[in-house]
Write a protein that holds these residues in place. Structure first.
Motif, short mmCIF file in Angstrom:
data_model
loop_
_atom_site.label_atom_id
_atom_site.label_comp_id
_atom_site.label_asym_id
_atom_site.label_seq_id
_atom_site.Cartn_x
_atom_site.Cartn_y
_atom_site.Cartn_z
N SER A 43 63.07 55.22 56.08
CA SER A 43 62.33 53.95 56.35
C SER A 43 61.28 53.35 55.38
CB SER A 43 61.67 53.66 57.93
OG SER A 43 60.76 54.73 57.78
N VAL A 44 60.56 54.43 54.64
CA VAL A 44 59.71 54.06 53.91
C VAL A 44 60.25 53.91 52.35
CG1 VAL A 44 57.44 55.15 52.68
CG2 VAL A 44 57.90 55.80 55.07
N GLY A 45 60.28 52.76 51.92
CA GLY A 45 60.90 52.31 50.56
C GLY A 45 60.13 52.38 49.58
N ARG A 46 58.85 52.07 49.87
CA ARG A 46 57.73 52.01 48.72
C ARG A 46 56.47 52.85 49.10
NH1 ARG A 46 55.03 46.91 45.36
NH2 ARG A 46 57.31 46.71 44.67
N ILE A 47 55.94 53.51 48.12
CA ILE A 47 54.90 54.34 48.20
C ILE A 47 53.87 54.30 47.06
CG2 ILE A 47 55.52 56.44 47.08
CD1 ILE A 47 53.93 56.41 50.62
N ILE A 48 52.42 54.09 47.22
CA ILE A 48 51.50 54.33 46.21
C ILE A 48 51.02 55.99 46.38
CG2 ILE A 48 49.24 54.01 45.57
CD1 ILE A 48 49.44 51.31 46.77
N TYR A 49 51.05 56.72 45.17
CA TYR A 49 51.00 57.90 45.03
C TYR A 49 49.42 57.92 44.70
CZ TYR A 49 50.31 62.79 43.89
OH TYR A 49 49.77 64.23 43.54
N LEU A 50 48.62 58.74 45.17
CA LEU A 50 47.19 58.95 44.62
C LEU A 50 46.89 60.30 44.45
CD1 LEU A 50 45.17 56.34 46.68
CD2 LEU A 50 46.23 55.69 44.46
N ASP A 51 46.13 60.74 43.39
CA ASP A 51 45.56 62.10 43.24
C ASP A 51 44.35 62.25 44.10
OD1 ASP A 51 47.27 63.43 41.47
OD2 ASP A 51 46.05 62.92 40.01
N SER A 52 44.01 63.30 44.24
CA SER A 52 42.63 63.74 45.15
C SER A 52 41.55 63.50 44.40
CB SER A 52 42.83 65.27 45.58
OG SER A 52 43.90 65.27 46.09
N ASP A 53 41.35 63.41 42.97
CA ASP A 53 39.99 63.23 42.41
C ASP A 53 39.85 61.95 41.83
OD1 ASP A 53 42.32 63.18 40.55
OD2 ASP A 53 41.52 64.67 39.37
N LEU A 54 39.76 61.04 42.80
CA LEU A 54 39.61 59.68 42.81
C LEU A 54 39.14 58.88 43.74
CD1 LEU A 54 42.06 57.97 44.33
CD2 LEU A 54 43.45 58.56 42.42
N ILE A 55 38.53 57.67 43.50
CA ILE A 55 38.01 56.68 44.33
C ILE A 55 38.54 55.17 44.40
CG2 ILE A 55 35.95 57.94 45.48
CD1 ILE A 55 34.18 56.18 43.78
N LEU A 97 28.87 57.51 41.41
CA LEU A 97 29.46 56.55 42.12
C LEU A 97 30.43 57.04 43.03
CD1 LEU A 97 30.41 54.36 38.97
CD2 LEU A 97 28.67 54.06 40.77
N TRP A 98 30.77 58.64 42.94
CA TRP A 98 31.80 59.18 43.80
C TRP A 98 30.87 59.61 45.15
CZ3 TRP A 98 31.67 64.09 45.88
CH2 TRP A 98 32.88 64.44 46.49
N SER A 99 29.69 60.08 44.75
CA SER A 99 28.93 60.70 45.86
C SER A 99 28.82 60.02 47.16
CB SER A 99 27.41 60.87 45.34
OG SER A 99 26.54 61.67 46.17
N PRO A 100 28.90 58.59 47.29
CA PRO A 100 28.53 57.88 48.28
C PRO A 100 29.99 58.15 49.26
CG PRO A 100 27.87 56.50 46.88
CD PRO A 100 28.47 57.67 46.16
N TYR A 101 31.07 58.51 49.01
CA TYR A 101 32.10 58.89 49.58
C TYR A 101 32.50 60.33 50.30
CZ TYR A 101 33.13 54.10 47.57
OH TYR A 101 32.79 52.86 47.21
N ASP A 102 31.68 61.00 49.65
CA ASP A 102 31.55 62.60 50.03
C ASP A 102 31.32 62.86 51.39
OD1 ASP A 102 31.59 65.00 49.81
OD2 ASP A 102 29.93 65.43 48.47
N LEU A 103 32.03 63.09 52.27
CA LEU A 103 31.96 63.40 53.67
C LEU A 103 31.41 65.02 53.89
CD1 LEU A 103 34.37 61.10 55.53
CD2 LEU A 103 31.80 60.65 55.33
N TYR A 104 31.48 65.75 52.88
CA TYR A 104 31.34 67.18 53.00
C TYR A 104 30.01 67.60 53.71
CZ TYR A 104 31.38 72.24 51.72
OH TYR A 104 31.40 73.42 52.10
N ARG A 105 30.06 68.46 54.57
CA ARG A 105 29.00 68.82 55.20
C ARG A 105 28.60 70.54 54.67
NH1 ARG A 105 30.12 69.00 61.35
NH2 ARG A 105 28.05 69.73 61.44
N HIS A 106 27.36 70.40 54.00
CA HIS A 106 27.11 71.77 53.36
C HIS A 106 26.75 72.76 54.55
CE1 HIS A 106 27.49 70.52 49.10
NE2 HIS A 106 27.12 69.42 49.37
#
Length: 355
Positions: free
Chosen positions: A166-178, A339-348
């Motif tokens: 049923s999924v006829g189209r997809i966007i593939y994204l890597d993990s190292d992007l925003i 520019l990536w940092s504001p999207y970082d949800l990681y809890r140290h």
């Protein structure tokens, strides 16, 4: 102190020390923790969402859905990048509730990933699929960087097999992007007669992606591969794929074929990218460069800082060795890493440890 109390306190301290040093306790503390993301709601122009938040069931795809595929590796720092990428997509989407994520992961990590995703993104529409490394292990050749040799790096080859019909189209994204634009704009591009759409970089030295043996006239089977094509380099970290056409033309088998050739003849050095170039280069629907400002991680050896390419930006991609989360943690960040940092949800650990 009473001798009996002193002995009791020493015994309790010894037990606590054993618990703290035990593998189970150490492993538990090593599990990545993330802050909960805000709930993102559709704008007034969006169709009502058609989904329930149940990753274990698959429903028919709605016409207004945007489908995104990503891999999730619970055992590596790349999970931190994946979480940031998901947040960036949602934050900039006009219709985030109509965005459906399709996550590929090894089966042994599914329980932890389900917990991570549902606690970090309680309202996310997603499905989690099992990717068995044995599917591709026998086809993987060593490359110039170990991270490129991981089985999940090849999972994108099997999207058409793993996702429902049923999924006829997809966007593939890597993990190292925003993503810093509405992903629906990329979703709506016209692929025309092509199976795959991606930004092309025709100024790049295409011969660089294959060994001299490949280009040698002594083996015309290789050197004539791109005859009647005008091949250009494209980065496989951002692709729009027509899965229906992919399935009908059996492109997974074609990619596997070139991987088997590589095992015998060693015709390239760069992991999962060259098979895509061999099969698709010269037959790609060109997408605006704004949708993959790639190379921000530098090259595959040193990972030095790089600037943006000229022109507008809709997606920033830290392809290459240098990853923003590693450089930020090491206090060696490049300018664009912020520019990536504001999207970082990681809890140290120091921030969420409560004893």
């Amino acid at each position: 102190m009473n001798p009996n109390l002193r002995h009791l306190a020493s015994a309790i301290a010894a037990v606590l020390l054993l618990i703290l040093l035990s593998p189970t306790h150490t492993a538990a503390n090593n599990h990545p923790q993330f802050n909960e993301a805000p709930a993102f709601r559709n704008g007034n122009s969006c169709s009502p969402p058609q989904h329930h938040h149940n990753p274990t069931t698959t429903t028919a795809a709605a016409d207004d859905d945007v489908h995104i595929a990503m891999t999730l590796d619970y055992s590596s720092p790349y999970l931190r990048g994946s979480i940031a990428a998901v947040l960036s997509v949602l934050q900039h989407s006009t219709c985030p509730e109509n965005t459906v994520f399709h996550f590929l992961a090894t089966p042994n990590h599914h329980p932890q990933l389900l917990t991570t995703i549902t606690t970090t993104f309680p309202y996310l529409n997603f499905h989690l699929y099992s990717f068995n490394p044995a599917t591709v292990n026998h086809l993987i050749s060593t490359s110039i960087r170990r991270a490129l040799d991981q089985p999940l790096n090849y999972a994108r080859i099997y999207l058409a097999d793993l996702l429902p019909q049923s999924v006829g189209r997809i966007i593939y994204l890597d993990s190292d992007l925003i993503v810093v634009d509405d992903i629906a704009k990329l979703w709506r591009i016209n692929l025309n007669s092509h199976v795959l759409g991606a930004p092309e970089y025709c100024h790049a030295n295409f011969s660089h992606y294959f060994t001299p043996k490949f280009w040698s006239n002594s083996n015309p089977f290789f050197s004539t591969t791109f005859r009647n094509r005008n091949p250009c380099y494209f980065n496989t970290g951002v692709m729009v794929i027509d899965l229906a056409r992919w399935r009908s033309h059996r492109f997974t088998r074609k990619l596997e074929y070139w991987m088997s050739i590589q095992k015998r003849y060693r015709i390239y050095e760069l992991g999962s990218l060259p098979p895509f170039l061999l099969v698709f280069a010269g037959n790609v629907e060109a997408v605006e460069h704004r949708w993959n400002q790639h190379g921000l991680g530098g090259d595959n050896l040193e990972g030095l800082c790089r600037d943006l390419h000229p022109g507008p930006v809709s997606l920033l991609h830290w392809s290459g060795k240098g990853k923003p989360w590693l450089r930020l943690d090491a206090k060696k960040a490049c300018t664009l890493d912020y520019l990536w940092s504001p999207y970082d949800l990681y809890r140290h650990a120091s921030l969420y440890s409560d004893g």
